[in-house]
Scaffold this active site. Structure first.
Site, PDB file in Angstrom:
ATOM      1  N   SER A   3     -14.306 -28.691  10.863  1.00  0.00           N
ATOM      2  CA  SER A   3     -13.952 -27.803   9.763  1.00  0.00           C
ATOM      3  C   SER A   3     -13.354 -26.535  10.340  1.00  0.00           C
ATOM      4  O   SER A   3     -13.675 -26.129  11.452  1.00  0.00           O
ATOM      5  CB  SER A   3     -15.188 -27.468   8.929  1.00  0.00           C
ATOM      6  OG  SER A   3     -16.139 -26.802   9.727  1.00  0.00           O
ATOM      7  N   CYS A   4     -12.483 -25.915   9.580  1.00  0.00           N
ATOM      8  CA  CYS A   4     -11.729 -24.767  10.080  1.00  0.00           C
ATOM      9  C   CYS A   4     -12.424 -23.469   9.678  1.00  0.00           C
ATOM     10  O   CYS A   4     -12.215 -22.958   8.579  1.00  0.00           O
ATOM     11  CB  CYS A   4     -10.301 -24.810   9.553  1.00  0.00           C
ATOM     12  SG  CYS A   4      -9.275 -23.441  10.116  1.00  0.00           S
ATOM     13  N   CYS A   5     -13.252 -22.971  10.564  1.00  0.00           N
ATOM     14  CA  CYS A   5     -13.874 -21.658  10.371  1.00  0.00           C
ATOM     15  C   CYS A   5     -14.543 -21.537   9.000  1.00  0.00           C
ATOM     16  O   CYS A   5     -14.544 -20.470   8.377  1.00  0.00           O
ATOM     17  CB  CYS A   5     -12.821 -20.554  10.516  1.00  0.00           C
ATOM     18  SG  CYS A   5     -11.912 -20.636  12.059  1.00  0.00           S
ATOM     19  N   GLY A   6     -15.116 -22.637   8.523  1.00  0.00           N
ATOM     20  CA  GLY A   6     -15.833 -22.581   7.258  1.00  0.00           C
ATOM     21  C   GLY A   6     -14.939 -22.486   6.041  1.00  0.00           C
ATOM     22  O   GLY A   6     -15.410 -22.249   4.934  1.00  0.00           O
ATOM     23  N   LYS A   7     -13.630 -22.710   6.222  1.00  0.00           N
ATOM     24  CA  LYS A   7     -12.719 -22.571   5.084  1.00  0.00           C
ATOM     25  C   LYS A   7     -12.637 -23.850   4.253  1.00  0.00           C
ATOM     26  O   LYS A   7     -11.972 -23.886   3.231  1.00  0.00           O
ATOM     27  CB  LYS A   7     -11.312 -22.200   5.579  1.00  0.00           C
ATOM     28  CG  LYS A   7     -11.257 -20.822   6.240  1.00  0.00           C
ATOM     29  CD  LYS A   7      -9.862 -20.522   6.730  1.00  0.00           C
ATOM     30  CE  LYS A   7      -9.808 -19.153   7.430  1.00  0.00           C
ATOM     31  NZ  LYS A   7      -8.456 -18.869   7.961  1.00  0.00           N
TER      32      LYS A   7
END
Length: 262
Positions: free
Chosen positions: A104-108
């Site tokens: 996942s991308c930094c929780g985005k």
């Protein structure tokens, strides 16, 4: 009769209760073992032909070379299916090139591919070049017309690099990724500017194929088939226009429609 990509072979058919002898063209496949600076890197199962382009495109797509000047020499031993690539600089990334993850991308909440060799290299495509919808449909029609081995065998995938005037290079291969790598390797070795070109595909657009296109700065990927959701997400993220189901007089635009003049 033999051909590089296919061979003719005797078969028996059964149709509506009738059995008869016939012949069919069957796709050929070979193992190609690639060595990078004398170290065994990978064995690719591919169709015969375009071996230098396949090796160059594969190394480019894996982030192991970045410029044609990186490659000093390519040597191919056809009898043994061995290919050696010598580079002008060490390639320490080769030890990790198969380690790929999805995170996942930094929780985005959106998917991002963290390639060990790609994360620091991939950038959004900068091209603002536009294609018209009729141009795209004409080009995908040319790909279909040029896919002679597919019509004979039904067992290969097609890929081509094109500008609005026509196909620049086209390859068929048993593997979708191989066909793309051969096309990309040709453009790479010939130093073809790709910011006003498109990649044409006969088959599904996966995330890995999308990454290959983004790496070379191609603004447009067009397929007769469907994309995966991750490919669409990455196309949106890397500013790449993705077109699927381009057939006849119809097409579907999945990302960055501003490059398509309807």
């Amino acid at each position: 009769m033999a051909h590089g990509i296919y061979k003719e072979h005797g078969i028996v058919t059964y149709n509506r209760g009738k059995r008869q002898s016939d012949s069919a063209f069957i796709v050929n496949e070979i193992p190609l073992t690639v060595y990078l600076n004398d170290n065994e890197l990978a064995t690719l199962i591919c169709s015969p032909g375009g071996h230098n382009e396949l090796a160059a495109g594969f190394l480019l797509s894996e982030g192991l070379v970045r410029d044609p000047s990186d490659i000093r020499e390519i040597t191919f031993n056809e009898e043994d299916g061995l290919l050696w690539v010598e580079t002008n600089r060490p390639v320490p990334e080769a030890e990790n090139f198969l380690r790929r993850q999805i995170a996942s991308c930094c929780g985005k909440g959106r998917a991002l591919l963290y390639f060990v060799n790609d994360a620091r290299q991939l950038e959004p495509v900068q091209s603002t070049y536009q294609f018209t919808a009729p141009d795209i449909l004409r080009l995908i029609g040319l790909l279909e017309e040029s896919s002679a081995s597919f019509r004979l065998t039904g067992g290969v995938h097609s890929a081509a690099l094109a500008d609005k005037n026509g196909l620049l290079v086209m390859h068929e291969d048993i593997g979708r990724h191989n066909a793309v790598d051969k096309v990309m390797g040709y453009a790479f070795l010939k130093r073809i500017n790709t910011n006003d070109k498109c990649l044409l595909l006969s088959g599904r657009v996966s995330s890995e194929i999308l990454i290959k296109a983004a790496r070379t700065g191609l603004p447009l990927v067009v397929s007769r088939s469907a994309p995966t959701f991750l490919a669409v997400d990455l196309a949106d993220q890397y500013n790449l226009t993705l077109v699927g189901f381009a057939r006849g007089e119809r097409l579907s635009v999945y990302s960055h429609e501003e490059r398509i003049a309807m």
